[in-house]
Enzyme design. Structure first.
Site, short mmCIF file in Angstrom:
data_model
loop_
_atom_site.label_atom_id
_atom_site.label_comp_id
_atom_site.label_asym_id
_atom_site.label_seq_id
_atom_site.Cartn_x
_atom_site.Cartn_y
_atom_site.Cartn_z
N ARG A 1 0.82 -1.22 0.00
CA ARG A 1 0.00 0.00 0.00
C ARG A 1 0.85 1.27 0.00
NH1 ARG A 1 -2.86 -2.92 4.03
NH2 ARG A 1 -4.47 -4.20 3.04
N LYS B 1 4.09 23.21 -12.90
CA LYS B 1 3.35 21.99 -12.61
C LYS B 1 3.20 21.83 -11.10
CE LYS B 1 2.25 17.37 -13.52
NZ LYS B 1 2.23 16.28 -14.48
N ARG C 1 -6.24 21.43 -11.60
CA ARG C 1 -5.22 20.55 -12.18
C ARG C 1 -5.58 20.10 -13.58
NH1 ARG C 1 -1.62 15.81 -9.32
NH2 ARG C 1 -0.63 15.09 -11.23
N HIS D 1 -4.61 17.69 -24.37
CA HIS D 1 -4.54 16.25 -24.13
C HIS D 1 -5.80 15.49 -24.51
CE1 HIS D 1 -0.85 17.29 -22.16
NE2 HIS D 1 -0.63 16.04 -21.76
N HIS E 1 -4.97 12.56 -26.71
CA HIS E 1 -5.20 11.16 -26.35
C HIS E 1 -6.03 10.45 -27.41
CE1 HIS E 1 -4.48 11.69 -21.72
NE2 HIS E 1 -3.37 11.62 -22.40
#
Lengths: 376, 376
Positions: free
Chosen positions: B129, B234, B248, B255, B259
């Site tokens: 984890r 960033k 964000r 993109h 994409h």
């Protein structure tokens, strides 16, 4: 501690900031799942993950309930049992959730015990880097333990729960009427985790259980009370230490030995189920603490007697079949994730309800203790 | 904006509370990796994940550097390319990390570009984890984008990056001398993301790039400056909105179209690499904004001209081979994770450096825009 006489339903709130959520505990929650979800989540789609033992009993009722409240649901039924907690099944679940076009505000619903909850929660935590997650735990074990707190995961060939994420549920519905269909063995196994909350830091609860355990097994308000106290205890620990940097490790009381025994029996539920491993592990933890002169041997005896009274195994020789040697058990413990920098971390105790985290236990002490216990 | 004349190395701190970390930017950091890691992390074990393009060039130097500082490291070299970002490879990486007995304070080190960083980061996020994670990005693209901010993931047959976690690195080492070995095409692809930071909200930086891009390509202080400004931009966005609930999303400028084009070309790097998709996507986002009367067509022209000047593709017809129809591209966009409740979320702009998140873009507008562009 007295059992309250108002409405049997209980609510435990887990105040984790923007990850806060409610745990509802009471009879008949399954049928009301749709309403409880729509009042809390924005999405109107759900992917239900369940197993072949639970599906025939409860899946249709849940699907109907969701549809009534306008939630479009699809379901995936997986084989029952610990072997389902695998990376391969995780891939299957993720693919199904993506195929259902579950978006960030939609929900993955776990309908089942700890295996389904851990697996579905892991998928909910990684699909689109996190979608909503609703737990509908159908075993006592998952109602009082795994459904609360956000630990998810699958097993690896290297050990249990070695892969996973922290992903808090958005709602937990612990329907206590579902527990009536559990086998006595399953109920007892879950009860080991209930007793654990007494042993960690609540001696009054342990005492209450010693007196009232039969009513908890029979059902009724004592059962709801025991589950609510357990969930509240777990919630308190989780809020204090969400990502297990310290205090949360206390929840592992009995688990280090227990996990090693589960591994040693190849997670074969015919021989040992998780709660049984924890029961034996808790007795071992108390005995080991006594051997280290931290606690009185009388406390270990008292724990053993209570767990024995409810019908749980309490010593390694109670496990049917051959066990491996102490060195193999120690190796399993060393690979457990509670090892830091080579040193062994154990939950030890100074007495009933006085557990603490010890992070410097010499492996040689563990080895000689295990050798002694196995020789008996 | 002026290039500073002090030591060429720059440090960008990402103040994320208990997940805060440093990004070091400058020449020669690879050789110093051991010291930088031991001064920040407690663990003394590391599992390096890299690919077959990067390994022959830099793996030995990194292993030696780690050994000098007492870090016991093992490595796994995977095939290069986007296809490595798969669930199957994730399983392989996790198994290797567990076999190496990496504990929570030990590190997984990503030595490579975005594919390796995303994959290794995902593994670091789920083994036990979460274990420590160090990024050593070897491409310009990963130095200015994917190595910062904690987004990790793999692709699914349903789309790109649909499975992953947020797992912040504990250290990013952007060794700028490594970039000298990049092919011009790779460097240009990374440069598209550098230009993106100007287009999002820093018009002065875009103007500086229009004047200084040749020096950035040649190396020297302008390159370090451009990378540092990008990382700082960033980092600022990530600190404000770590888990991409709002602002964000601006980082996705270009993109959504990009994409879709990557999916439409089956992630075949011979036809299109990520940064090239982003370059075309950014021009499309500006043109689409102009079509919606949000921005002047002159801004779209200016973006196109700059990206063309550095040698990037700027329109769909620049992609070699056949493209599918507008409806197929739209479908890829709809499956992208930035779709909420069925409505399309796009990053649009009011001009150079004036991007914003629009979450109510009608799919019919996108469709007719794509049809028009494809017809040209």
């Amino acid at each position: 501690m007295t059992v309250q006489s108002r409405s049997p339903e209980r609510l435990v709130h887990v105040p984790l900031g923007d990850r806060a959520y409610d745990i509802l505990i009471g009879p008949g929650l399954l049928a009301r799942a749709g309403g409880e979800i729509t009042s809390r989540l924005k999405g109107r789609k759900a992917a239900i993950i369940t197993d072949e033992h639970v599906a025939p009993l409860y899946l249709e009722a849940l699907m109907d309930g969701l549809q009534t409240d306008g939630i479009e649901a699809v379901s995936l039924t997986l084989p029952a049992g610990e072997k389902t907690k695998s990376f391969d099944h995780l891939a299957t679940v993720c693919d199904m959730v993506l195929a259902a076009r579950i978006e960030r505000n939609d929900a993955v619903i776990a309908l089942g015990g700890g295996v389904i909850g851990d697996l579905a929660g892991f998928a909910a935590g990684i699909v689109r880097r996190g979608v909503r997650f609703v737990q509908i735990p159908t075993s006592l074990l998952s109602q009082v333990d795994s459904s609360v707190g956000g630990k998810t995961g699958v097993n690896s060939r290297h050990g249990k729960n070695l892969l996973g994420v922290f992903h808090q549920p958005d709602l937990v519905l612990a329907d206590t009427s579902i527990l009536d269909t559990l086998s006595p063995r399953e109920f007892r196994a879950g009860y080991a985790e209930v007793a654990k909350y007494g042993l960690i830091d609540n001696p009054a609860f342990f005492e209450w259980l010693e007196k009232n355990w039969q009513k908890v097994f029979e059902g009724g308000p004592e059962r709801i009370e025991a589950i609510a106290v357990s969930c509240q205890s777990k919630a308190d620990v989780v809020v204090e230490d969400e990502r297990e940097m310290g205090r949360r490790a206390l929840l592992n009381l009995g688990h280090t030995f227990g996990h090693a025994l589960e591994a040693a029996t190849q997670y074969d539920s015919k021989r040992l189920v998780h709660g049984e491993g924890v029961a034996i592990g808790m007795v071992l933890a108390h005995e080991f603490s006594a051997r280290l002169n931290l606690a009185s041997p009388d406390d270990a005896k008292r724990v053993e007697e209570h767990l024995k009274a409810v019908g749980l195994p309490t010593k390694m020789s109670d496990i049917p079949g051959e066990l491996p040697g102490a060195d193999v058990l120690l190796d399993a413990i060393m690979q457990d994730k509670k090892v830091k920098g080579g040193k062994l971390t154990f939950i030890l105790t100074r007495g009933i309800g006085q557990s603490f985290v010890a992070d410097d236990v010499p492996s040689s002490e563990v080895l000689s203790f295990l050798k002694e216990k196995l020789a008996k």
